[in-house]
Design a protein around this motif. Structure first.
Motif, short mmCIF file in Angstrom:
data_model
loop_
_atom_site.label_atom_id
_atom_site.label_comp_id
_atom_site.label_asym_id
_atom_site.label_seq_id
_atom_site.Cartn_x
_atom_site.Cartn_y
_atom_site.Cartn_z
N UNK A 172 0.82 -1.21 0.00
CA UNK A 172 0.00 0.00 0.00
C UNK A 172 0.86 1.26 0.00
N UNK A 173 2.00 1.20 0.66
CA UNK A 173 2.91 2.36 0.72
C UNK A 173 4.33 1.85 0.49
N UNK A 174 4.70 1.62 -0.77
CA UNK A 174 5.99 0.99 -1.07
C UNK A 174 7.18 1.81 -0.53
N UNK A 175 8.10 1.13 0.16
CA UNK A 175 9.30 1.82 0.63
C UNK A 175 10.31 1.98 -0.51
N UNK A 176 11.30 2.80 -0.30
CA UNK A 176 12.37 2.95 -1.29
C UNK A 176 13.33 1.78 -1.13
N UNK A 177 13.39 0.94 -2.16
CA UNK A 177 14.23 -0.25 -2.11
C UNK A 177 15.49 -0.04 -2.95
N UNK A 178 16.54 -0.81 -2.69
CA UNK A 178 17.74 -0.72 -3.52
C UNK A 178 17.41 -1.04 -4.99
N UNK A 179 18.21 -0.50 -5.90
CA UNK A 179 18.02 -0.78 -7.31
C UNK A 179 18.42 -2.19 -7.67
N UNK A 180 18.07 -2.59 -8.89
CA UNK A 180 18.32 -3.97 -9.32
C UNK A 180 19.81 -4.32 -9.26
N UNK A 181 20.68 -3.41 -9.72
CA UNK A 181 22.11 -3.69 -9.71
C UNK A 181 22.62 -3.89 -8.29
N UNK A 182 22.14 -3.07 -7.36
CA UNK A 182 22.56 -3.20 -5.96
C UNK A 182 22.10 -4.54 -5.38
N UNK A 183 20.89 -4.95 -5.73
CA UNK A 183 20.37 -6.22 -5.22
C UNK A 183 21.15 -7.40 -5.79
N UNK A 184 21.52 -7.33 -7.07
CA UNK A 184 22.33 -8.38 -7.68
C UNK A 184 23.68 -8.47 -6.98
N UNK A 185 24.27 -7.33 -6.66
CA UNK A 185 25.54 -7.31 -5.94
C UNK A 185 25.39 -7.98 -4.57
N UNK A 186 24.31 -7.64 -3.86
CA UNK A 186 24.08 -8.27 -2.55
C UNK A 186 23.95 -9.78 -2.69
N UNK A 187 23.16 -10.22 -3.68
CA UNK A 187 22.91 -11.65 -3.85
C UNK A 187 24.21 -12.39 -4.16
#
Length: 236
Positions: A172-187
């Protein structure tokens, strides 16, 4: 709580057929919500109901999901006496501001203490749930979570990406999430860190060491059969 137990027992009995009963039960998983809010005697009652209906595999794995804000050593010891032999602790993060943004009721200290209490209560098979791709998270902060988990020495770590589900507060109120590249780096970096720390990846988000893969996880992963009881549960 008695009414809930009666309903769960009735649900299990009506779900079982002679075909099911001819096969030893290999795992039981208390999950969804916060099952550690159930009293140990209630968990024991459900296990005994299952024992009345099935034969138990000699090495049956019985897992209880637990929120760090709802457990203590005495309660954990009582769960062990009831038959629980694997604990899955919903840490999610050790960072207090992150936990607050996620709406969690526990702190990073409480999460660490939960693992200590689990060991003191006699559990030698512990999983820690951790998430990445969290609001305002960077690889550096995700790494801090993983480093703290590894230091605690659980047999199993579930390391999975936050997903926004329909009909939730975040939807309902989406938070600001990391971008796709940042998430791939984390994974990618997280998987490498865990491998370097002695954890073997045996499915998308599950890592274990010393051959302590979850029997229950593997059954889902290999498309095995299972029975689900309780509100919204399903089986295959």
């Amino acid at each position: 709580e008695t009414n809930y137990l009666d309903a769960l027992a009735a649900d299990l009995r009506t779900s079982v057929s002679p075909v099911h009963q001819s096969r030893p039960l290999q795992s039981i998983f208390f999950g969804g919500g916060t099952p550690s809010l159930f009293a140990p005697d209630s968990i024991s009652t459900i296990i005994e109901t299952a024992r009345d209906l099935f034969s138990f595999d000699k090495g049956i794995e019985i897992t209880l999901e637990a929120n760090p804000g709802t457990i203590d050593r005495g309660r954990l010891r009582a769960y062990g006496q009831a038959g629980v032999n694997r604990l899955s602790i919903g840490v999610q993060s050790f960072d207090d501001p992150t936990l607050s943004r996620l709406g969690r009721i526990h702190s990073g200290h409480a999460a660490r203490q939960a693992v200590v209490e689990a060991r003191a209560a006699g559990f030698d098979n512990v999983n820690i749930d951790l998430m990445y791709g969290l609001p305002h998270q960077s690889w550096e902060s995700a790494k801090q979570d993983l480093d703290q988990a590894v230091v605690l020495g659980p047999e199993h770590i579930s390391w999975y990406q936050l997903t926004i589900e329909p009909n939730t507060a975040f939807h309902r109120a989406p938070p600001k999430l990391p971008g796709e590249d940042a998430i791939i780096t984390m994974a990618d970096n997280g998987a490498q860190l865990l491998a370097n720390s002695g954890y073997s990846r045996y499915e998308v988000s599950a890592y274990s060491r010393n051959t302590r893969e979850s029997v229950h996880n593997l059954n889902y992963w290999l498309y095995g059969d299972y029975l689900g009881i309780g509100a919204g549960a399903h089986g295959k």
